[in-house]
Design a protein around this motif. Sequence first.
Motif, PDB file in Angstrom:
ATOM      1  N   ALA A  65      29.473  37.047  12.702  1.00  0.00           N
ATOM      2  CA  ALA A  65      28.145  37.480  12.275  1.00  0.00           C
ATOM      3  C   ALA A  65      27.988  38.985  12.450  1.00  0.00           C
ATOM      4  O   ALA A  65      27.441  39.679  11.580  1.00  0.00           O
ATOM      5  N   ASN A  69      27.895  41.785   9.311  1.00  0.00           N
ATOM      6  CA  ASN A  69      26.658  42.569   9.297  1.00  0.00           C
ATOM      7  C   ASN A  69      26.956  44.059   9.332  1.00  0.00           C
ATOM      8  O   ASN A  69      26.332  44.850   8.611  1.00  0.00           O
ATOM      9  N   LYS A  86      24.965  34.155   7.680  1.00  0.00           N
ATOM     10  CA  LYS A  86      23.769  34.512   8.454  1.00  0.00           C
ATOM     11  C   LYS A  86      22.833  33.312   8.584  1.00  0.00           C
ATOM     12  O   LYS A  86      22.251  33.079   9.657  1.00  0.00           O
ATOM     13  N   GLN A  89      24.235  31.057  11.165  1.00  0.00           N
ATOM     14  CA  GLN A  89      24.069  31.646  12.503  1.00  0.00           C
ATOM     15  C   GLN A  89      22.627  31.492  12.983  1.00  0.00           C
ATOM     16  O   GLN A  89      22.389  31.168  14.150  1.00  0.00           O
ATOM     17  N   GLU A  90      21.681  31.726  12.103  1.00  0.00           N
ATOM     18  CA  GLU A  90      20.273  31.638  12.487  1.00  0.00           C
ATOM     19  C   GLU A  90      19.838  30.194  12.734  1.00  0.00           C
ATOM     20  O   GLU A  90      18.975  29.928  13.566  1.00  0.00           O
TER      21      GLU A  90
END
Length: 336
Positions: A65, A69, A86, A89-90
Amino acid sequence: MQPYGIQSMLKEGYRHLSGLDEAVIKNIEACKELSTITRTSLGPNGMNKMVINHLDKLFVTNDAATIVNELEIQHPAAKILVLAAKAQQEEIGDGANLTISFAGELLQNAEELIRMGEEKADRLNELCRGPRSSEGLDSTTKQDAPVVESFPETLVNAKFFVIKSYSEDDVHNSIKYGMWSSTPTGNKKLNAAYQESSQECPVYLLFSVNASGQFVGVAEMIGAVDFNKTMEYWQQDKWIGCFPVKWRIIKDVPNSLLRHITLVNNENKPVTNSRDTQEVKLEDGIKIIKIFKEYMSKTCILDDFKFYETRQKIIRDKKVKQKKQVLDGASVETIP
């Protein structure tokens, strides 16, 4: 030169690309590159990556991540993978690397399938046999009888060659236009045989279609090869050079009736196992012609002529569409 069309609406530095190679495959390659970067950091033994962002800040991490990013991906297709990572991951706090690596592997397999499909699409799934081979053939589409043109009762001198076509589409076009084309080597071989022959020594071509399990007819070569002329109606565009033919016999003859004829000039292999432009000795050629003339076939390629006429139009329209796509473009890819 002033840009036009979609290109004129794009910002400077952007390009309009089209087709599989320029757009689809390049998008896949971009995603695969991103996957290659992150997959070596996957798992407990994953390696750290050193990333320097646009502020010259240094990151040493194996967290996918963070890596994606800080890389600031610009490619639109690769950005979709970044957004997916993302979101993963969130949602659960982990799995970004697995998402990218798994997607990269899927796209790798997809690329192979696309390339296989592209090749098959170019050939439009070449047919070794038409619908007449099925039992449900409508009797209204069948010919009254297989076609047998005037043929000498006895052959004192002649040359015979086996012709192996990739598909019945090309045989249909040969019957329709009275032309044929082989490979460059095959064309040279047939042309040499024709130049050496005379009216007393005709050159006969014994036509079969790969994987069809049968021969479909006999044609006579009635002119020399024009090595500079190319016909546009062949299913593939790779055939260069052509020569005129006259079809003498058009009927389906199963391989089982010819398999006993072996060729001494081809390691005594059955004539049914011959390669394209394999020469057949006079004695064996006469046997084959005798079988062709005597066999009471119930079918021939003329039964499927309307079917192949429709396919020819589809193939022609597809080629025109592909050329138009190359010129006009079909998709947009950003180039930083």
